[in-house]
Design a protein around this motif. Structure first.
Motif, PDB file in Angstrom:
ATOM      1  N   ALA A 108      10.838  10.301  -3.730  1.00 35.91           N
ATOM      2  CA  ALA A 108      10.164  10.080  -5.011  1.00 35.91           C
ATOM      3  C   ALA A 108       9.257  11.257  -5.363  1.00 35.91           C
ATOM      4  N   THR A 109       8.594  11.829  -4.349  1.00 42.80           N
ATOM      5  CA  THR A 109       7.752  13.014  -4.583  1.00 42.80           C
ATOM      6  C   THR A 109       8.628  14.217  -4.911  1.00 42.80           C
ATOM      7  N   GLN A 110       9.727  14.359  -4.170  1.00 38.11           N
ATOM      8  CA  GLN A 110      10.601  15.521  -4.406  1.00 38.11           C
ATOM      9  C   GLN A 110      11.213  15.477  -5.801  1.00 38.11           C
ATOM     10  N   THR A 147       0.865  -1.176   0.000  1.00 37.56           N
ATOM     11  CA  THR A 147       0.000   0.000   0.000  1.00 37.56           C
ATOM     12  C   THR A 147       0.902   1.228   0.000  1.00 37.56           C
ATOM     13  N   TYR A 148       0.399   2.294  -0.586  1.00 34.63           N
ATOM     14  CA  TYR A 148       1.129   3.557  -0.582  1.00 34.63           C
ATOM     15  C   TYR A 148       0.741   4.266   0.700  1.00 34.63           C
ATOM     16  N   HIS A 149       1.700   4.486   1.560  1.00 31.86           N
ATOM     17  CA  HIS A 149       1.353   5.098   2.838  1.00 31.86           C
ATOM     18  C   HIS A 149       2.523   5.934   3.332  1.00 31.86           C
ATOM     19  N   LEU A 156      -5.610  11.973 -11.308  1.00 31.54           N
ATOM     20  CA  LEU A 156      -6.322  10.694 -11.233  1.00 31.54           C
ATOM     21  C   LEU A 156      -5.767   9.829 -10.119  1.00 31.54           C
ATOM     22  N   ASP A 157      -6.631   9.089  -9.457  1.00 29.12           N
ATOM     23  CA  ASP A 157      -6.171   8.083  -8.503  1.00 29.12           C
ATOM     24  C   ASP A 157      -7.244   6.997  -8.408  1.00 29.12           C
ATOM     25  N   ILE A 158      -6.779   5.760  -8.211  1.00 24.86           N
ATOM     26  CA  ILE A 158      -7.738   4.661  -8.134  1.00 24.86           C
ATOM     27  C   ILE A 158      -8.305   4.504  -6.716  1.00 24.86           C
ATOM     28  N   GLU A 159      -7.686   5.174  -5.748  1.00 16.66           N
ATOM     29  CA  GLU A 159      -8.132   5.040  -4.353  1.00 16.66           C
ATOM     30  C   GLU A 159      -9.076   6.178  -3.970  1.00 16.66           C
ATOM     31  N   ALA A 160     -10.225   5.789  -3.383  1.00 16.69           N
ATOM     32  CA  ALA A 160     -11.217   6.802  -2.996  1.00 16.69           C
ATOM     33  C   ALA A 160     -10.647   7.784  -1.966  1.00 16.69           C
ATOM     34  N   ILE A 186      -0.513  16.608  -4.414  1.00 17.83           N
ATOM     35  CA  ILE A 186       0.632  17.527  -4.309  1.00 17.83           C
ATOM     36  C   ILE A 186       1.230  17.896  -5.670  1.00 17.83           C
ATOM     37  N   LEU A 187       1.369  16.898  -6.571  1.00 10.02           N
ATOM     38  CA  LEU A 187       1.995  17.190  -7.873  1.00 10.02           C
ATOM     39  C   LEU A 187       1.040  17.987  -8.756  1.00 10.02           C
ATOM     40  N   ALA A 188      -0.252  17.662  -8.666  1.00  5.55           N
ATOM     41  CA  ALA A 188      -1.246  18.354  -9.490  1.00  5.55           C
ATOM     42  C   ALA A 188      -1.292  19.839  -9.124  1.00  5.55           C
ATOM     43  N   VAL A 223      -3.096   8.437   3.052  1.00  4.43           N
ATOM     44  CA  VAL A 223      -2.791   8.889   1.685  1.00  4.43           C
ATOM     45  C   VAL A 223      -1.312   9.267   1.564  1.00  4.43           C
ATOM     46  N   PHE A 224      -0.748   9.017   0.392  1.00  6.99           N
ATOM     47  CA  PHE A 224       0.666   9.309   0.143  1.00  6.99           C
ATOM     48  C   PHE A 224       0.797  10.696  -0.478  1.00  6.99           C
ATOM     49  N   GLY A 225       1.885  11.404  -0.121  1.00  7.30           N
ATOM     50  CA  GLY A 225       2.146  12.676  -0.783  1.00  7.30           C
ATOM     51  C   GLY A 225       2.327  13.838   0.171  1.00  7.30           C
ATOM     52  N   THR A 226       3.213  13.682   1.160  1.00  4.17           N
ATOM     53  CA  THR A 226       3.493  14.778   2.097  1.00  4.17           C
ATOM     54  C   THR A 226       4.529  15.743   1.515  1.00  4.17           C
ATOM     55  N   ALA A 247       3.867  10.547 -13.224  1.00  4.58           N
ATOM     56  CA  ALA A 247       3.394   9.313 -12.575  1.00  4.58           C
ATOM     57  C   ALA A 247       4.436   8.854 -11.566  1.00  4.58           C
ATOM     58  N   ASN A 248       4.117   9.045 -10.290  1.00  2.74           N
ATOM     59  CA  ASN A 248       4.981   8.552  -9.206  1.00  2.74           C
ATOM     60  C   ASN A 248       4.300   7.307  -8.641  1.00  2.74           C
ATOM     61  N   ILE A 249       4.594   6.172  -9.276  1.00  4.20           N
ATOM     62  CA  ILE A 249       3.934   4.898  -8.937  1.00  4.20           C
ATOM     63  C   ILE A 249       5.002   3.804  -9.000  1.00  4.20           C
ATOM     64  N   LEU A 262      -0.968  11.127 -12.820  1.00  2.00           N
ATOM     65  CA  LEU A 262      -1.528   9.790 -12.597  1.00  2.00           C
ATOM     66  C   LEU A 262      -1.044   9.256 -11.255  1.00  2.00           C
ATOM     67  N   GLY A 263      -1.974   8.945 -10.366  1.00  2.00           N
ATOM     68  CA  GLY A 263      -1.605   8.502  -9.014  1.00  2.00           C
ATOM     69  C   GLY A 263      -1.348   9.730  -8.169  1.00  2.00           C
ATOM     70  N   THR A 264      -2.371  10.566  -8.046  1.00  2.00           N
ATOM     71  CA  THR A 264      -2.173  11.894  -7.442  1.00  2.00           C
ATOM     72  C   THR A 264      -1.987  11.853  -5.929  1.00  2.00           C
ATOM     73  N   GLY A 265      -2.480  10.797  -5.249  1.00  2.00           N
ATOM     74  CA  GLY A 265      -2.323  10.720  -3.785  1.00  2.00           C
ATOM     75  C   GLY A 265      -2.935  11.954  -3.139  1.00  2.00           C
TER      76      GLY A 265
HETATM   77  C1  LIG Z   1       3.474   6.918  -4.462  1.00  2.00           C
HETATM   78  S1  LIG Z   1       1.871   7.561  -4.459  1.00  2.00           S
HETATM   79  C2  LIG Z   1       2.170   9.132  -5.252  1.00  2.00           C
HETATM   80  C3  LIG Z   1       1.391  10.252  -4.649  1.00  2.00           C
HETATM   81  C4  LIG Z   1       1.811  11.636  -5.156  1.00  2.00           C
HETATM   82  N1  LIG Z   1       1.592  11.765  -6.572  1.00  2.00           N
HETATM   83  C5  LIG Z   1       3.275  11.914  -4.849  1.00  2.00           C
HETATM   84  O1  LIG Z   1       4.058  12.068  -5.799  1.00  2.00           O
HETATM   85  O2  LIG Z   1       3.626  11.988  -3.670  1.00  2.00           O
HETATM   86  C6  LIG Z   1       1.104   6.623  -5.738  1.00  2.00           C
HETATM   87  C7  LIG Z   1      -0.383   6.836  -5.892  1.00  2.00           C
HETATM   88  O3  LIG Z   1      -0.773   6.183  -7.095  1.00  2.00           O
HETATM   89  C8  LIG Z   1      -2.044   5.574  -6.933  1.00  2.00           C
HETATM   90  N2  LIG Z   1      -2.109   4.515  -7.956  1.00  2.00           N
HETATM   91  C9  LIG Z   1      -1.509   3.303  -7.944  1.00  2.00           C
HETATM   92  N3  LIG Z   1      -1.742   2.647  -9.084  1.00  2.00           N
HETATM   93  C10 LIG Z   1      -2.496   3.471  -9.849  1.00  2.00           C
HETATM   94  C11 LIG Z   1      -3.073   3.367 -11.154  1.00  2.00           C
HETATM   95  N4  LIG Z   1      -2.914   2.275 -11.900  1.00  2.00           N
HETATM   96  N5  LIG Z   1      -3.802   4.399 -11.625  1.00  2.00           N
HETATM   97  C12 LIG Z   1      -3.992   5.517 -10.872  1.00  2.00           C
HETATM   98  N6  LIG Z   1      -3.479   5.669  -9.633  1.00  2.00           N
HETATM   99  C13 LIG Z   1      -2.738   4.667  -9.133  1.00  2.00           C
HETATM  100  C14 LIG Z   1      -2.038   5.118  -5.490  1.00  2.00           C
HETATM  101  O4  LIG Z   1      -3.347   4.964  -4.999  1.00  2.00           O
HETATM  102  C15 LIG Z   1      -1.261   6.228  -4.812  1.00  2.00           C
HETATM  103  O5  LIG Z   1      -2.139   7.216  -4.306  1.00  2.00           O
END
Ligand SMILES: C[S@@+](CC[C@H](N)C(=O)[O-])C[C@H]1O[C@@H](n2cnc3c(N)ncnc32)[C@H](O)[C@@H]1O
Length: 342
Positions: A192-194, A137-139, A235-239, A219-221, A184-187, A277-279, A213-216
């Motif tokens: 990786a965020t920096q 999990t992203y945490h 976009l994010d897949i997690e509510a 922060i990046l948006a 939620v990830f993204g403090t 995309a930080n995933i 993509l994967g906005t957490g």
């Molecule tokens: C590492 S966090 C990045 C959060 C923020 N963007 C940052 O840079 O700190 C990754 C995020 O991607 C989301 N995620 C993972 N797989 C994804 C997918 N296939 N499509 C969209 N979001 C996804 C996760 O739910 C999580 O919130």
């Protein structure tokens, strides 16, 4: 008759999908529980960028089968999932372009060796883990509430914290909360965020269409909008992430510039000037063709979320999808990359 995909035995009694993926399940008498030491967790974290739980619950029936296969193959390392045993029997170069799954070996303590030997009758020196098999999990822990400067002008500021901004500062405010960040990830504290923020600062131009993509936390948006993007889709897949990101966008007064939507890459309407995309690398590699398709010709894809050992996986997949690697940056063992679409 085909051998079981999981344990590779013909006379299989195991239930598929059991395995290390089930580490978060409560241990049962049909499983042995391996308590992990801080050193093991720290080494695994350094190699993968991921964290292991405090203990692994390994289903006994499956363990016996996997240990039998490994012992027969003369391995001193016990594979703990289907792809780990496959990787052991059909080794492919790992960590290289087009290579097999990324495998990590975790040395066992004497007590763990004894536990496994008692349960299986075989002696092993280490566990063989394919990190992509482990449910992750992203945490992040939201316990540092001080403003933080990243790159030339971006300042990450938890709401309510005082910060004397200069005219050039691009302030990204993050919702204050109970300190949990609601999972939620993204403090902005994570390398990786920096890396993403610094690379966005260099590539977002006024008026750009940006996809995060994967906005957490969003922060990046929000940073992209502060850098002058004309339109940002987050976009994010997690509510929980979508709720949090929406709050971040409102807090920053950017509801007109940043749209937050629950969904994956399929929700994006191409083309974008910049895609961030930080995933995790396995997800990026899988999504590489779709990510490449969302970038306009001459535009860039900014990726992050890989430790150095896994960067080649992402490079291989994204380059195979038609983009060229323009830049690679490292910070504390993490890698951020910029790919350009010709
Ligand atoms: C590492 S966090 C990045 C959060 C923020 N963007 C940052 O840079 O700190 C990754 C995020 O991607 C989301 N995620 C993972 N797989 C994804 C997918 N296939 N499509 C969209 N979001 C996804 C996760 O739910 C999580 O919130």
């Amino acid at each position: 008759m085909m051998p079981c995909e999981q344990c590779l035995l013909y006379a299989c009694k195991c239930r598929s999908n059991e395995g290390i993926n089930s580490v978060s399940n409560p241990p049962t008498s049909d499983a042995i529980e391996l308590r992990l030491t801080p050193t093991q967790k720290e080494r695994y974290g350094r190699q993968t960028g991921l964290s292991l739980p405090s203990s692994l619950s390994l289903p006994l029936a499956q363990l016996k089968r996997l240990s039998g296969v490994a012992a027969k193959a003369g391995s001193e390392s016990l594979p703990v999932s289907r792809s780990a045993v496959r990787q052991l029997l059909e080794p492919e170069p790992s960590g290289e372009r087009g290579g097999g799954p990324f495998v990590v070996e975790v040395a066992l303590t004497p007590r763990q060796k004894e536990q496994i030997e008692r349960a299986t009758g075989h002696c092993f020196a280490s566990l063989r883990i394919v990190p992509d098999d482990v449910t992750v999990t992203y945490h992040e822990t939201w316990d540092d509430a001080t403003p933080l400067r990243v790159g030339r002008a971006i300042v990450i500021k938890p709401a309510g914290e005082p910060h004397e901004a200069s005219a050039a500062d691009l302030v990204v405010e993050l919702p204050a909360g109970d300190g949990s960040g609601r999972g939620v990830f993204g403090t902005g504290r994570h390398p990786a965020t920096q890396l993403s923020l610094v690379l966005l600062e260099e590539h977002v131009r006024p008026g750009d269409r940006v996809l995060d993509l994967g906005t957490g936390s969003g922060i990046l948006a929000v940073a992209a909008a502060r850098l002058g993007a004309g339109e940002v889709l987050a976009l994010d897949i997690e509510a929980a992430a979508v709720d949090f990101a929406q709050e971040t966008v409102s807090l920053n007064g950017l509801a007109g510039a940043v749209e937050v939507v629950r969904g994956g890459i399929g929700s994006a309407v191409a083309p974008y000037d910049v895609v961030a995309a930080n995933i995790f690398p396995n997800v990026l590699a899988e999504l590489a063709p779709s990510l490449a398709a969302t970038v306009r010709h001459g535009g860039v894809l900014v990726t992050s979320g890989s430790v150095a050992a896994r960067a080649e996986e992402v490079i291989g997949a994204v380059c195979a999808a038609g983009l060229g690697l323009e830049e690679r940056r490292s910070q504390d063992g993490w890698v951020g990359m910029v790919f350009k679409k010709p």
